[in-house]
Design a protein around this motif. Structure first.
Motif, PDB file in Angstrom:
ATOM      1  N   ALA A   1       0.703  -1.131  -0.081  1.00 33.84           N
ATOM      2  CA  ALA A   1       0.058  -0.031   0.066  1.00 33.84           C
ATOM      3  C   ALA A   1       0.908   1.260   0.033  1.00 33.84           C
ATOM      4  O   ALA A   1       1.511   1.690   1.001  1.00 33.84           O
ATOM      5  CB  ALA A   1      -1.026  -0.001   1.153  1.00 33.84           C
ATOM      6  N   GLY A   2       1.222   1.827  -1.169  1.00 36.92           N
ATOM      7  CA  GLY A   2       2.013   2.822  -1.290  1.00 36.92           C
ATOM      8  C   GLY A   2       1.384   4.090  -1.092  1.00 36.92           C
ATOM      9  O   GLY A   2       0.079   4.223  -0.921  1.00 36.92           O
ATOM     10  N   ARG A   3       2.050   5.183  -1.096  1.00 32.85           N
ATOM     11  CA  ARG A   3       1.414   6.554  -1.250  1.00 32.85           C
ATOM     12  C   ARG A   3       0.309   6.657  -2.526  1.00 32.85           C
ATOM     13  O   ARG A   3       0.919   6.740  -3.798  1.00 32.85           O
ATOM     14  CB  ARG A   3       2.258   7.819  -0.959  1.00 32.85           C
ATOM     15  CG  ARG A   3       3.000   7.509   0.334  1.00 32.85           C
ATOM     16  CD  ARG A   3       3.918   8.621   0.563  1.00 32.85           C
ATOM     17  NE  ARG A   3       3.237   9.439   1.394  1.00 32.85           N
ATOM     18  CZ  ARG A   3       3.773  10.941   1.730  1.00 32.85           C
ATOM     19  NH1 ARG A   3       4.769  10.999   1.014  1.00 32.85           N
ATOM     20  NH2 ARG A   3       3.331  11.377   2.686  1.00 32.85           N
ATOM     21  N   HIS A   4      -0.827   6.909  -2.223  1.00 29.63           N
ATOM     22  CA  HIS A   4      -1.664   7.303  -3.439  1.00 29.63           C
ATOM     23  C   HIS A   4      -1.819   8.675  -3.418  1.00 29.63           C
ATOM     24  O   HIS A   4      -2.068   9.211  -2.569  1.00 29.63           O
ATOM     25  CB  HIS A   4      -2.966   6.417  -3.406  1.00 29.63           C
ATOM     26  CG  HIS A   4      -2.548   4.996  -3.347  1.00 29.63           C
ATOM     27  ND1 HIS A   4      -2.250   4.210  -4.729  1.00 29.63           N
ATOM     28  CD2 HIS A   4      -2.893   4.020  -2.442  1.00 29.63           C
ATOM     29  CE1 HIS A   4      -2.247   2.956  -4.385  1.00 29.63           C
ATOM     30  NE2 HIS A   4      -2.513   2.840  -3.179  1.00 29.63           N
ATOM     31  N   SER A   5      -1.914   9.100  -4.691  1.00 30.30           N
ATOM     32  CA  SER A   5      -2.155  10.779  -4.731  1.00 30.30           C
ATOM     33  C   SER A   5      -3.706  10.795  -4.620  1.00 30.30           C
ATOM     34  O   SER A   5      -4.632  10.313  -4.978  1.00 30.30           O
ATOM     35  CB  SER A   5      -1.912  10.994  -6.287  1.00 30.30           C
ATOM     36  OG  SER A   5      -2.294  12.420  -6.199  1.00 30.30           O
ATOM     37  N   LEU A   6      -4.036  12.011  -3.911  1.00 33.28           N
ATOM     38  CA  LEU A   6      -5.403  12.370  -3.541  1.00 33.28           C
ATOM     39  C   LEU A   6      -5.852  13.522  -4.320  1.00 33.28           C
ATOM     40  O   LEU A   6      -6.765  13.967  -4.221  1.00 33.28           O
ATOM     41  CB  LEU A   6      -5.447  13.009  -2.200  1.00 33.28           C
ATOM     42  CG  LEU A   6      -5.250  11.853  -1.009  1.00 33.28           C
ATOM     43  CD1 LEU A   6      -5.283  12.655   0.359  1.00 33.28           C
ATOM     44  CD2 LEU A   6      -6.296  10.608  -1.024  1.00 33.28           C
ATOM     45  N   SER A   7      -4.888  13.632  -5.556  1.00 31.18           N
ATOM     46  CA  SER A   7      -5.326  14.771  -6.487  1.00 31.18           C
ATOM     47  C   SER A   7      -6.697  14.475  -7.202  1.00 31.18           C
ATOM     48  O   SER A   7      -7.384  15.560  -7.594  1.00 31.18           O
ATOM     49  CB  SER A   7      -4.152  15.263  -7.426  1.00 31.18           C
ATOM     50  OG  SER A   7      -4.005  13.794  -8.105  1.00 31.18           O
ATOM     51  N   PRO A   8      -7.230  13.393  -7.385  1.00 31.96           N
ATOM     52  CA  PRO A   8      -8.483  13.203  -8.236  1.00 31.96           C
ATOM     53  C   PRO A   8      -9.552  13.734  -7.137  1.00 31.96           C
ATOM     54  O   PRO A   8     -10.639  14.138  -7.815  1.00 31.96           O
ATOM     55  CB  PRO A   8      -8.513  11.724  -8.449  1.00 31.96           C
ATOM     56  CG  PRO A   8      -7.116  11.303  -8.390  1.00 31.96           C
ATOM     57  CD  PRO A   8      -6.336  12.049  -7.412  1.00 31.96           C
ATOM     58  N   TYR A   9      -9.466  13.572  -6.039  1.00 31.08           N
ATOM     59  CA  TYR A   9     -10.571  13.941  -5.020  1.00 31.08           C
ATOM     60  C   TYR A   9     -10.505  15.307  -4.765  1.00 31.08           C
ATOM     61  O   TYR A   9     -11.663  16.012  -4.226  1.00 31.08           O
ATOM     62  CB  TYR A   9     -10.360  13.113  -3.957  1.00 31.08           C
ATOM     63  CG  TYR A   9     -10.379  11.674  -3.957  1.00 31.08           C
ATOM     64  CD1 TYR A   9     -11.606  10.926  -4.259  1.00 31.08           C
ATOM     65  CD2 TYR A   9      -9.161  10.784  -3.763  1.00 31.08           C
ATOM     66  CE1 TYR A   9     -11.371   9.538  -4.735  1.00 31.08           C
ATOM     67  CE2 TYR A   9      -9.195   9.571  -4.030  1.00 31.08           C
ATOM     68  CZ  TYR A   9     -10.378   8.796  -4.501  1.00 31.08           C
ATOM     69  OH  TYR A   9     -10.529   7.728  -4.707  1.00 31.08           O
ATOM     70  N   VAL A  10      -9.386  16.224  -5.037  1.00 27.06           N
ATOM     71  CA  VAL A  10      -9.731  17.801  -4.779  1.00 27.06           C
ATOM     72  C   VAL A  10     -10.607  18.573  -5.271  1.00 27.06           C
ATOM     73  O   VAL A  10     -11.224  19.271  -4.558  1.00 27.06           O
ATOM     74  CB  VAL A  10      -8.091  18.235  -4.800  1.00 27.06           C
ATOM     75  CG1 VAL A  10      -7.918  19.619  -4.537  1.00 27.06           C
ATOM     76  CG2 VAL A  10      -7.106  17.592  -3.895  1.00 27.06           C
ATOM     77  N   GLY A  11     -10.726  18.237  -6.541  1.00 30.30           N
ATOM     78  CA  GLY A  11     -11.753  18.652  -7.207  1.00 30.30           C
ATOM     79  C   GLY A  11     -13.239  18.528  -6.789  1.00 30.30           C
ATOM     80  O   GLY A  11     -14.138  19.470  -6.782  1.00 30.30           O
ATOM     81  N   ALA A  12     -13.347  17.191  -6.522  1.00 31.22           N
ATOM     82  CA  ALA A  12     -14.622  16.934  -6.283  1.00 31.22           C
ATOM     83  C   ALA A  12     -15.149  17.546  -4.966  1.00 31.22           C
ATOM     84  O   ALA A  12     -16.348  17.885  -4.601  1.00 31.22           O
ATOM     85  CB  ALA A  12     -14.802  15.444  -5.942  1.00 31.22           C
ATOM     86  N   VAL A  13     -13.932  17.524  -4.012  1.00 30.69           N
ATOM     87  CA  VAL A  13     -14.318  18.138  -2.590  1.00 30.69           C
ATOM     88  C   VAL A  13     -14.396  19.613  -2.684  1.00 30.69           C
ATOM     89  O   VAL A  13     -15.366  20.185  -2.079  1.00 30.69           O
ATOM     90  CB  VAL A  13     -12.836  17.693  -1.617  1.00 30.69           C
ATOM     91  CG1 VAL A  13     -13.104  18.466  -0.405  1.00 30.69           C
ATOM     92  CG2 VAL A  13     -13.121  16.058  -1.318  1.00 30.69           C
ATOM     93  N   ALA A  14     -13.697  20.483  -3.448  1.00 31.86           N
ATOM     94  CA  ALA A  14     -14.000  21.668  -3.809  1.00 31.86           C
ATOM     95  C   ALA A  14     -15.312  21.908  -4.328  1.00 31.86           C
ATOM     96  O   ALA A  14     -15.847  22.930  -4.023  1.00 31.86           O
ATOM     97  CB  ALA A  14     -12.811  22.147  -4.762  1.00 31.86           C
TER      98      ALA A  14
END
Length: 83
Positions: free
Chosen positions: A30-43
């Motif tokens: 379980a490596g570090r996964h990027s949370l960048s896809p969720y930033v737009g949805a949260v915003a």
């Protein structure tokens, strides 16, 4: 009585009763996964929430001001009729 009857499974000649041994493959780490896809949805959810809250506040303030204006006009009309 209510249990289904399973069909007999034929055994192949020369096959063993044990299942073949598969080498253990380790689970992917379980490596570090990027949370960048969720930033737009949260915003987007935050912006929509803020806009809806502001609209609800505007509607509430408008309703209160209309109610106060109606009470004042009613008192003016009834006061003018009594004279």
């Amino acid at each position: 009585m209510f249990r289904p009857k399973l069909p007999d499974v034929p055994t192949l000649p020369g096959s063993h009763a044990l299942s073949p041994h598969h080498p253990h493959t380790p689970a992917p780490s379980a490596g570090r996964h990027s949370l960048s896809p969720y930033v737009g949805a949260v915003a987007a959810v935050v912006v929509v929430g803020v806009v809806l809250t502001a609209l609800l506040a505007v509607v509430a303030i408008t309703a209160v001001s209309v109610a106060i204006a109606a009470v004042v006009l009613r008192s003016l009309v009834t006061g003018a009729n009594k004279r």
